[in-house]
Design a protein around this motif. Structure first.
Motif, PDB file in Angstrom:
ATOM      1  N   UNK A 177      51.973  32.324  36.914  1.00  0.00           N
ATOM      2  CA  UNK A 177      52.326  32.222  38.111  1.00  0.00           C
ATOM      3  C   UNK A 177      53.707  32.159  38.379  1.00  0.00           C
ATOM      4  N   UNK A 178      54.214  31.211  37.727  1.00  0.00           N
ATOM      5  CA  UNK A 178      55.626  31.020  37.554  1.00  0.00           C
ATOM      6  C   UNK A 178      56.555  32.173  37.255  1.00  0.00           C
ATOM      7  N   UNK A 179      55.853  33.008  36.390  1.00  0.00           N
ATOM      8  CA  UNK A 179      56.587  34.441  35.920  1.00  0.00           C
ATOM      9  C   UNK A 179      56.304  35.250  36.982  1.00  0.00           C
ATOM     10  N   UNK A 180      55.783  35.034  37.962  1.00  0.00           N
ATOM     11  CA  UNK A 180      55.462  36.034  38.872  1.00  0.00           C
ATOM     12  C   UNK A 180      54.497  37.256  38.571  1.00  0.00           C
ATOM     13  N   UNK A 181      53.775  37.046  37.639  1.00  0.00           N
ATOM     14  CA  UNK A 181      52.874  38.143  37.283  1.00  0.00           C
ATOM     15  C   UNK A 181      51.666  38.499  38.027  1.00  0.00           C
ATOM     16  N   UNK A 182      51.479  39.696  38.491  1.00  0.00           N
ATOM     17  CA  UNK A 182      50.400  40.301  38.970  1.00  0.00           C
ATOM     18  C   UNK A 182      49.119  39.608  38.570  1.00  0.00           C
ATOM     19  N   UNK A 183      47.917  39.136  39.761  1.00  0.00           N
ATOM     20  CA  UNK A 183      46.740  38.860  39.197  1.00  0.00           C
ATOM     21  C   UNK A 183      45.694  39.385  40.177  1.00  0.00           C
ATOM     22  N   UNK A 184      44.481  39.316  39.855  1.00  0.00           N
ATOM     23  CA  UNK A 184      43.560  39.780  40.713  1.00  0.00           C
ATOM     24  C   UNK A 184      42.545  38.338  41.137  1.00  0.00           C
ATOM     25  N   UNK A 185      41.949  38.381  42.136  1.00  0.00           N
ATOM     26  CA  UNK A 185      41.001  37.209  42.420  1.00  0.00           C
ATOM     27  C   UNK A 185      39.705  37.831  42.027  1.00  0.00           C
ATOM     28  N   UNK A 186      38.957  37.165  41.108  1.00  0.00           N
ATOM     29  CA  UNK A 186      37.619  37.467  40.750  1.00  0.00           C
ATOM     30  C   UNK A 186      36.580  36.553  41.315  1.00  0.00           C
ATOM     31  N   UNK A 187      35.360  37.185  41.790  1.00  0.00           N
ATOM     32  CA  UNK A 187      34.380  36.137  42.141  1.00  0.00           C
ATOM     33  C   UNK A 187      33.574  35.719  40.910  1.00  0.00           C
ATOM     34  N   UNK A 188      33.594  34.318  40.834  1.00  0.00           N
ATOM     35  CA  UNK A 188      32.968  33.588  39.683  1.00  0.00           C
ATOM     36  C   UNK A 188      31.435  33.616  39.777  1.00  0.00           C
ATOM     37  N   UNK A 189      30.659  34.809  39.087  1.00  0.00           N
ATOM     38  CA  UNK A 189      29.119  34.533  39.480  1.00  0.00           C
ATOM     39  C   UNK A 189      28.674  33.259  39.110  1.00  0.00           C
ATOM     40  N   UNK A 190      29.126  32.643  37.976  1.00  0.00           N
ATOM     41  CA  UNK A 190      28.892  31.150  37.475  1.00  0.00           C
ATOM     42  C   UNK A 190      28.870  30.215  38.558  1.00  0.00           C
ATOM     43  N   UNK A 191      30.120  30.352  39.269  1.00  0.00           N
ATOM     44  CA  UNK A 191      30.490  29.241  40.392  1.00  0.00           C
ATOM     45  C   UNK A 191      29.263  29.417  41.491  1.00  0.00           C
TER      46      UNK A 191
END
Ligand code: GLU
Length: 281
Positions: A138-152
């Motif tokens: 996050x601090x490096x500003x990297x791209x990310x996706x939000x994934x839906x955790x099926x476990x949660x």
């Protein structure tokens, strides 16, 4: 009960015969029962959608003889509503940030990357990164996706297979959700916020859609959308997934294959009546 259905293209390219078939299927279903037909523009991904594609969608559908209610809902104008739902899901603890690139995911899954196949057959459920790694990326500003955790989601909702929907077309009957077939799906991204999969379930509820009529290629997504409906307390419409129209080569039409577009068909002198007849309408 009023019958409400919709055609919900993403303006990421020009429409082809497969889209015409899908739109006609939904529009005719509404006509047959005196129901309502909506056009919805699913343009949440501003990195891929373009205004000229949206203009062409409307031109092509009007040429085909379809009409739809005004105003047309354009998802890019309602981003805050979808992001609010994304935030609710985050607050429930069912989302996680995934910084893994496609290449990394394929390597983890032990499969060769097929860089050009957006319909990835692999389900990725590798879970969150460690807190330290996440903070660093996050601090490096990297791209990310939000994934839906099926476990949660399972921890919150119980057995996800107990979630059902009614399917009226392919394998008609009561379907049980099998979200594990697609794994922990991407439901948002750092750059665009909430993605189409969230926007679509919210809008289907908001617009009172009673029947989702769309191609069979989305039937597995329905399982994940069913989980989202349960998490967000939204109603579940009836689904009609129609078989996909196949081209002369026996393969489905696809934007990425540069299938002949409706604009090109129109320019070649084909009449709307002829195309409708060819498509069985
Ligand atoms: N926007 C999606 C697409 O163009 C369709 C979504 C839907 O019909 O639910 O593939």
């Amino acid at each position: 009960m009023v019958f409400v259905t919709r055609f919900a293209p993403s303006p990421t390219g020009y429409l082809h015969k497969g889209h015409a078939f899908s739109a006609l299927t939904a529009w005719s279903a509404a006509q047959a029962v005196g129901g309502r037909f909506l056009l919805r523009i699913e343009d949440t991904d501003f990195t891929r959608c373009r205004p000229e594609y949206e203009a062409a969608v409307m031109e092509d559908l009007a040429w085909l003889g379809l009409d739809w209610e005004q105003p047309v809902r354009r998802q890019s104008e309602h981003r805050a509503e979808y992001d609010e739902a994304l935030q609710r899901l985050r607050d429930m603890g069912v989302l996680y940030r995934c910084f893994r690139t496609r290449k990394e995911l394929m390597a983890l899954a032990g499969v060769a990357p097929h860089a050009d196949d957006p319909n990835d057959p692999h389900a990725f459920s590798y879970g969150p990164h460690s807190a330290a790694e996440e903070a660093e990326r996050l601090a490096h500003g990297e791209a990310f996706a939000w994934r839906l955790s099926l476990g949660a989601a399972r921890d919150r909702l119980g057995d996800l297979h107990a979630l059902t929907w009614i399917e009226e077309r392919v394998r008609p009957g009561i379907h049980h959700a099998e979200p594990e077939r697609l794994g922990d799906m991407v439901v948002g991204r750092k750059d665009i916020g909430a993605g189409y999969i969230i926007a679509a379930v919210l809008d289907d509820a908001l617009q009172g859609v009673t029947h989702v009529i769309r191609g069979e290629d989305l039937i597995e997504v329905t399982s994940v959308q069913r989980v989202l409906q349960a998490l967000l307390d939204l109603p579940t419409p009836v689904y009609r997934h129609h078989p996909l129209l196949l081209g002369p080569d026996g393969k489905r039409y696809a934007k990425r294959d540069k299938s002949v577009t409706l604009g090109e068909i129109r320019a070649s002198g084909v009449t709307p009546d002829a195309l409708r007849a060819e498509l069985g309408f």
